[in-house]
Design a protein around this motif. Sequence first.
Motif, PDB file in Angstrom:
ATOM      1  N   TRP A 151       0.837  -1.199   0.000  1.00 32.50           N
ATOM      2  CA  TRP A 151       0.000   0.000   0.000  1.00 32.50           C
ATOM      3  C   TRP A 151       0.875   1.254   0.000  1.00 32.50           C
ATOM      4  O   TRP A 151       0.510   2.256  -0.634  1.00 32.50           O
ATOM      5  CB  TRP A 151      -0.973  -0.020   1.161  1.00 32.50           C
ATOM      6  CG  TRP A 151      -0.425   0.313   2.521  1.00 32.50           C
ATOM      7  CD1 TRP A 151       0.004  -0.568   3.467  1.00 32.50           C
ATOM      8  CD2 TRP A 151      -0.290   1.614   3.091  1.00 32.50           C
ATOM      9  NE1 TRP A 151       0.410   0.101   4.592  1.00 32.50           N
ATOM     10  CE2 TRP A 151       0.230   1.444   4.396  1.00 32.50           C
ATOM     11  CE3 TRP A 151      -0.563   2.905   2.648  1.00 32.50           C
ATOM     12  CZ2 TRP A 151       0.497   2.513   5.247  1.00 32.50           C
ATOM     13  CZ3 TRP A 151      -0.318   3.973   3.495  1.00 32.50           C
ATOM     14  CH2 TRP A 151       0.214   3.788   4.767  1.00 32.50           C
TER      15      TRP A 151
ATOM     16  N   ARG B 184       2.371   1.901  -3.538  1.00 32.56           N
ATOM     17  CA  ARG B 184       1.458   2.514  -4.508  1.00 32.56           C
ATOM     18  C   ARG B 184       1.503   4.037  -4.429  1.00 32.56           C
ATOM     19  O   ARG B 184       1.301   4.724  -5.421  1.00 32.56           O
ATOM     20  CB  ARG B 184       0.027   2.009  -4.277  1.00 32.56           C
ATOM     21  CG  ARG B 184      -0.148   0.536  -4.585  1.00 32.56           C
ATOM     22  CD  ARG B 184      -1.609   0.144  -4.606  1.00 32.56           C
ATOM     23  NE  ARG B 184      -1.738  -1.306  -4.694  1.00 32.56           N
ATOM     24  CZ  ARG B 184      -1.889  -2.105  -3.641  1.00 32.56           C
ATOM     25  NH1 ARG B 184      -1.962  -1.585  -2.429  1.00 32.56           N
ATOM     26  NH2 ARG B 184      -1.977  -3.404  -3.799  1.00 32.56           N
TER      27      ARG B 184
ATOM     28  N   SER C 124      -3.440  -4.060  -7.960  1.00 31.56           N
ATOM     29  CA  SER C 124      -4.454  -4.249  -6.930  1.00 31.56           C
ATOM     30  C   SER C 124      -5.503  -5.206  -7.477  1.00 31.56           C
ATOM     31  O   SER C 124      -5.254  -5.923  -8.454  1.00 31.56           O
ATOM     32  CB  SER C 124      -5.066  -2.908  -6.516  1.00 31.56           C
ATOM     33  OG  SER C 124      -5.957  -3.076  -5.428  1.00 31.56           O
TER      34      SER C 124
ATOM     35  N   ALA D 108      -4.824   4.526  -5.045  1.00 30.41           N
ATOM     36  CA  ALA D 108      -3.998   3.929  -3.996  1.00 30.41           C
ATOM     37  C   ALA D 108      -4.747   3.783  -2.685  1.00 30.41           C
ATOM     38  O   ALA D 108      -4.521   2.816  -1.941  1.00 30.41           O
ATOM     39  CB  ALA D 108      -2.735   4.767  -3.798  1.00 30.41           C
TER      40      ALA D 108
ATOM     41  N   ALA E 220      -7.097   0.730  -2.509  1.00 30.16           N
ATOM     42  CA  ALA E 220      -6.250  -0.466  -2.521  1.00 30.16           C
ATOM     43  C   ALA E 220      -5.616  -0.712  -1.156  1.00 30.16           C
ATOM     44  O   ALA E 220      -5.403  -1.866  -0.750  1.00 30.16           O
ATOM     45  CB  ALA E 220      -5.176  -0.333  -3.598  1.00 30.16           C
ATOM     46  N   ALA E 221      -5.300   0.371  -0.426  1.00 26.57           N
ATOM     47  CA  ALA E 221      -4.717   0.208   0.909  1.00 26.57           C
ATOM     48  C   ALA E 221      -5.698  -0.480   1.856  1.00 26.57           C
ATOM     49  O   ALA E 221      -5.312  -1.354   2.647  1.00 26.57           O
ATOM     50  CB  ALA E 221      -4.307   1.575   1.465  1.00 26.57           C
ATOM     51  N   TRP E 222      -6.969  -0.090   1.794  1.00 23.71           N
ATOM     52  CA  TRP E 222      -7.975  -0.745   2.635  1.00 23.71           C
ATOM     53  C   TRP E 222      -8.119  -2.229   2.271  1.00 23.71           C
ATOM     54  O   TRP E 222      -8.218  -3.093   3.150  1.00 23.71           O
ATOM     55  CB  TRP E 222      -9.317  -0.036   2.499  1.00 23.71           C
ATOM     56  CG  TRP E 222      -9.360   1.311   3.134  1.00 23.71           C
ATOM     57  CD1 TRP E 222      -9.357   2.526   2.519  1.00 23.71           C
ATOM     58  CD2 TRP E 222      -9.402   1.601   4.548  1.00 23.71           C
ATOM     59  NE1 TRP E 222      -9.403   3.556   3.434  1.00 23.71           N
ATOM     60  CE2 TRP E 222      -9.434   3.008   4.688  1.00 23.71           C
ATOM     61  CE3 TRP E 222      -9.433   0.803   5.685  1.00 23.71           C
ATOM     62  CZ2 TRP E 222      -9.479   3.634   5.935  1.00 23.71           C
ATOM     63  CZ3 TRP E 222      -9.484   1.426   6.936  1.00 23.71           C
ATOM     64  CH2 TRP E 222      -9.501   2.822   7.045  1.00 23.71           C
TER      65      TRP E 222
ATOM     66  N   ASP F  82      -5.854  -4.161   1.005  1.00 24.46           N
ATOM     67  CA  ASP F  82      -4.678  -4.861   1.508  1.00 24.46           C
ATOM     68  C   ASP F  82      -4.793  -5.193   2.993  1.00 24.46           C
ATOM     69  O   ASP F  82      -4.175  -6.141   3.474  1.00 24.46           O
ATOM     70  CB  ASP F  82      -3.423  -4.016   1.301  1.00 24.46           C
ATOM     71  CG  ASP F  82      -2.963  -3.981  -0.147  1.00 24.46           C
ATOM     72  OD1 ASP F  82      -3.559  -4.693  -0.973  1.00 24.46           O
ATOM     73  OD2 ASP F  82      -2.011  -3.236  -0.450  1.00 24.46           O
ATOM     74  N   HIS F  83      -5.559  -4.406   3.729  1.00 22.83           N
ATOM     75  CA  HIS F  83      -5.711  -4.626   5.165  1.00 22.83           C
ATOM     76  C   HIS F  83      -6.960  -5.441   5.509  1.00 22.83           C
ATOM     77  O   HIS F  83      -7.398  -5.469   6.664  1.00 22.83           O
ATOM     78  CB  HIS F  83      -5.734  -3.287   5.898  1.00 22.83           C
ATOM     79  CG  HIS F  83      -4.384  -2.641   5.977  1.00 22.83           C
ATOM     80  ND1 HIS F  83      -3.818  -1.958   4.920  1.00 22.83           N
ATOM     81  CD2 HIS F  83      -3.473  -2.594   6.985  1.00 22.83           C
ATOM     82  CE1 HIS F  83      -2.630  -1.501   5.274  1.00 22.83           C
ATOM     83  NE2 HIS F  83      -2.394  -1.869   6.509  1.00 22.83           N
TER      84      HIS F  83
ATOM     85  N   GLU G 290      -0.677  -4.506   7.013  1.00 25.13           N
ATOM     86  CA  GLU G 290      -1.001  -5.357   5.865  1.00 25.13           C
ATOM     87  C   GLU G 290      -0.455  -6.747   6.097  1.00 25.13           C
ATOM     88  O   GLU G 290       0.657  -6.920   6.582  1.00 25.13           O
ATOM     89  CB  GLU G 290      -0.347  -4.732   4.620  1.00 25.13           C
ATOM     90  CG  GLU G 290      -0.515  -5.535   3.354  1.00 25.13           C
ATOM     91  CD  GLU G 290       0.306  -4.948   2.219  1.00 25.13           C
ATOM     92  OE1 GLU G 290       0.186  -5.467   1.103  1.00 25.13           O
ATOM     93  OE2 GLU G 290       1.057  -4.005   2.462  1.00 25.13           O
TER      94      GLU G 290
END
Length: 606
Positions: free
Chosen positions: A16, A19, A346, A395, A398-400, A402-403, A605
């Motif tokens: 994350w 990105r 992603s 980005a 995509a971070a959420w 990943d978590h 992550e």
Amino acid sequence: MTEPTDAQHVQAMPDWEKRFRAPRVSLPEWAWCAPGRALFVSNATGTYELYAWDRDGGGQRQVTDRPNGTTDGVLSPDGEWIWWFSDTDGDEFGVWMRQPFGGGDDEPAAPGLEAAYSAGLAIGRDGTAVVGRSTDEDGSTIHVVRPGRPPVEIYRHRESAGVGDLSHDGTLIAVEHTEHGDAMHAAVRVVRTDGSVVAELDDTRGGTEELGIGVLGFAPVDGDTRLLVAHQRRGRWEPMLWDVASGAQTELALDLPGDVSAEWYPDGSGLLVVHSFEARSELWRYEIATGRTVRVDTPAGSVSSATARPDGTVEYLWSSAAHPPVVRSTAGGVVLEPPGMKAPASVAVEDVWVDGPGGRVHALVQRPAGAQGPLPTVFEIHGGPAWHDSDAYAAAPAAWVDHGYAVVRVNYRGSTGYGREWTDALKHRVGLIELEDIAAVRQWAVGSGLADPRRLVLTGGSWGGYLTLLGLGTQPDAWALGLAAVPIADYVTSYHDEMEALKALDRTLFGGSPDEVPERFAESSPITYVDRVRVPVYISAGVNDPRCPIRQIDNYVDRLAARDAVHEVYRYDAGHGSLVVEERIKQVRLELDFAARHLGTRAEER
């Protein structure tokens, strides 16, 4: 102990963060009379700045270098000068500067013009510039700036207006204005450089509903008086040719659903058409002489910008939710490759259509690969409101993912790309209409088994931040957490403190000012419902923000603090968001951590 190498550091970095940190480039803007010279934006240094590119020689250099970044720049038609807008730490209030293309000292580009909000810029081949400005005191003004002469004011009005374009021969100026008082639907006036009127195109007159006109550009041929404009006469945005000398209007036969925009091919023989429909976009070439349309081959996803080159090729910036952005050419290959590490892929989006109170609502859903619900779910609400989420690389969602979260993005009423009626629907019940559509999608998300009803997060920035705070107060049992970035929190105070152009938009949305329709502002203001908020709230705000000013956010926070409501506030030294990569990463990390602490999800992550 041996220090880790740069490669090891990058390898250890979570996806994350990569990105955000991976260098990106915008679509290069090329000089009309020197197509080998180009200007683009990149975050290669960790801050978004302007870069010059000598396409023939291959050299690139950084043009601007400011603590809070620079993205507003224009290349003169001869390629000799780079104009860039200089504000103070993101407050959007400043002056135009310029710098030689090959490098050198910056100098005022329009000496004699004091600082203002920018309202458009057009530069002619002889060096003449048309500068649009906006201030609280003067309203909207437009000046003609000739080399070596003082600026000459040719337009002034209290309502919002701006520079649309300057004709190829430098004799005509297209002005977009809202003198009729509807900031959502502009009219277009064409004037000479002395300000005398040539023609007017105003679809807001004489009808039961107001329609907008937008400037797309003059024909790229000397003596050609055709102006390419956008209109809404058939319930969506479409291009039209308007001969400002004869008055002739030629509506184009484009059998394409959704919104359509266009720009000229450099020889004036055709139009490069951008077609946006249901969160995707594609390109077409329209032959003016025959009316024939030919598809320009692009991958499935979103084209965020495109330009036709003098050799007839098309360059475009493309991405999808799963794949990072890249500047491509129809000639084949990548046009401009950013240096350094590449952004990780992603997951793709899924399309969902939900019946709402105003019609079918389109939502885009992402979930961790192979994950089964119910999942903690983030409703990430877009800003604007005249904007829409698309199948494009982003980005933050995509971070959420990943978590371990599912992410739902809703193109509520007010969003673009679904017709004029959908975009215009939120008048007078501002915020509440959008939340009705979000509620319909939330009900689907829980009922389908995707979302865990105990771990629903409402979040967004700007207008999305406003809807987050309004939703937490008007739907207090629906959400487990709220994360609002640069939001409207106290609408009346926001109105009094914001930039003048946004005051005009608010008067259009509400049907008047807070003094004229106080009940509408009260009904749509998050601070009205602040005492009903029951869940933890995280707010981030730029202290120099002219769009969602800090004082009204402080008012809302003070009300939360007065009753010991669970909340955190992060203030940073920038404007309506940040152009500094590390700052943006910090903000996302704080949001992820806040959610993990209050929802019991993981902070890192996997």
